[in-house]
Design a protein around this motif. Sequence first.
Motif, mmCIF file in Angstrom:
data_model
loop_
_atom_site.group_PDB
_atom_site.id
_atom_site.type_symbol
_atom_site.label_atom_id
_atom_site.label_comp_id
_atom_site.label_asym_id
_atom_site.label_seq_id
_atom_site.Cartn_x
_atom_site.Cartn_y
_atom_site.Cartn_z
ATOM 1 N N ILE A 179 0.829 -1.206 0.000
ATOM 2 C CA ILE A 179 0.000 0.000 0.000
ATOM 3 C C ILE A 179 0.862 1.255 0.000
ATOM 4 N N VAL A 180 1.943 1.256 0.767
ATOM 5 C CA VAL A 180 2.850 2.412 0.789
ATOM 6 C C VAL A 180 3.388 2.691 -0.606
ATOM 7 N N GLU A 181 3.826 1.661 -1.312
ATOM 8 C CA GLU A 181 4.369 1.840 -2.659
ATOM 9 C C GLU A 181 3.288 2.277 -3.645
ATOM 10 N N ARG A 182 2.072 1.790 -3.445
ATOM 11 C CA ARG A 182 0.981 2.176 -4.335
ATOM 12 C C ARG A 182 0.648 3.653 -4.171
ATOM 13 N N VAL A 183 0.616 4.129 -2.935
ATOM 14 C CA VAL A 183 0.346 5.549 -2.693
ATOM 15 C C VAL A 183 1.429 6.406 -3.340
ATOM 16 N N LYS A 184 2.677 5.985 -3.229
ATOM 17 C CA LYS A 184 3.763 6.724 -3.876
ATOM 18 C C LYS A 184 3.561 6.789 -5.388
ATOM 19 N N ALA A 185 3.100 5.700 -5.965
ATOM 20 C CA ALA A 185 2.971 5.616 -7.425
ATOM 21 C C ALA A 185 1.861 6.504 -7.969
ATOM 22 N N ILE A 186 0.758 6.632 -7.240
ATOM 23 C CA ILE A 186 -0.390 7.390 -7.764
ATOM 24 C C ILE A 186 -0.440 8.812 -7.228
ATOM 25 N N ASN A 187 0.409 9.128 -6.281
ATOM 26 C CA ASN A 187 0.272 10.380 -5.556
ATOM 27 C C ASN A 187 0.823 11.572 -6.324
ATOM 28 N N ARG A 188 0.181 12.710 -6.127
ATOM 29 C CA ARG A 188 0.682 13.991 -6.624
ATOM 30 C C ARG A 188 0.027 15.098 -5.806
ATOM 31 N N PRO B 124 -3.111 -6.022 -8.042
ATOM 32 C CA PRO B 124 -2.806 -7.462 -8.094
ATOM 33 C C PRO B 124 -1.767 -7.890 -7.066
ATOM 34 N N THR B 125 -0.817 -7.017 -6.764
ATOM 35 C CA THR B 125 0.231 -7.374 -5.808
ATOM 36 C C THR B 125 -0.296 -7.418 -4.374
ATOM 37 N N LEU B 126 -1.518 -6.912 -4.168
ATOM 38 C CA LEU B 126 -2.112 -6.956 -2.834
ATOM 39 C C LEU B 126 -2.941 -8.228 -2.639
ATOM 40 N N THR B 127 -2.977 -9.064 -3.649
ATOM 41 C CA THR B 127 -3.760 -10.299 -3.592
ATOM 42 C C THR B 127 -2.890 -11.476 -3.158
ATOM 43 N N ASN B 128 -3.364 -12.189 -2.166
ATOM 44 C CA ASN B 128 -2.675 -13.393 -1.709
ATOM 45 C C ASN B 128 -3.751 -14.409 -1.336
ATOM 46 N N SER B 129 -4.229 -15.134 -2.323
ATOM 47 C CA SER B 129 -5.368 -16.032 -2.118
ATOM 48 C C SER B 129 -5.025 -17.222 -1.227
#
Length: 224
Positions: free
Chosen positions: A160-169, A182-187
């Motif tokens: 989640i931290v990396e995702r926020v960095k990627a979309i943030n402005r 997809p990387t947050l999925t661990n079935s």
Amino acid sequence: AVDNPAIATAGQIYEPDVKLRRRLLLSSSQNSSTPEGIARVLSEVPGVTYARVLHNPTGTPDANGLKPHSVLPLVTGGHDNAIAGALITKAVPAGIDYVKPGEIPTLKIESGEWRDEANAKTYTAWFTRIVYTPVQINVSIEKLAGFDAPTHEAEIKSTIVERVKAINRVGKTIYASELYTPTLTNSTHYAIRDITLGETSSIYAACDFNERLVTTASNIGISD
């Protein structure tokens, strides 16, 4: 491609491809008084790590409160006077005013000075610092077989931290739906039931035009 017949004994530090691409994209704005050109000039001030420029070219105040024919540089890092010198000598043309203290009541406006050695006059430029605001993120999970709290909770938080960095402005509203990846999925070990933002568990976290939302692992709570 570049072929150097001899190894250089002096020169600049190696420039990564990502930084080079950004510099090339900005190069077309060189010597330009557009918002992009002003931001490029600011990005080259020592210590500046982020720059954005808002402007109002119209004859009436805009939605952000900028007065007519004015600019508002938003900056992170850099010395006040160095920023002012760049704005005055390279970026903002005569006839364009700055947003000044008190003109947008909710905004803290800062300033710097530049002294013209030719005539001994001192000039002032105004700008604002970007506000970095932590946002709380709450994740509800279902534990599946083999769930290991230290391992899998750290995995969820770092994703989640990396995702926020990627979309943030700057000025961006972050929606909970943007955090599902997809990387947050661990079935095998866990399933994500819900993600909410803020103390009120909302589906989004909004911010002002001079604000940038950030998060760290300590801002992320996980429950089951």
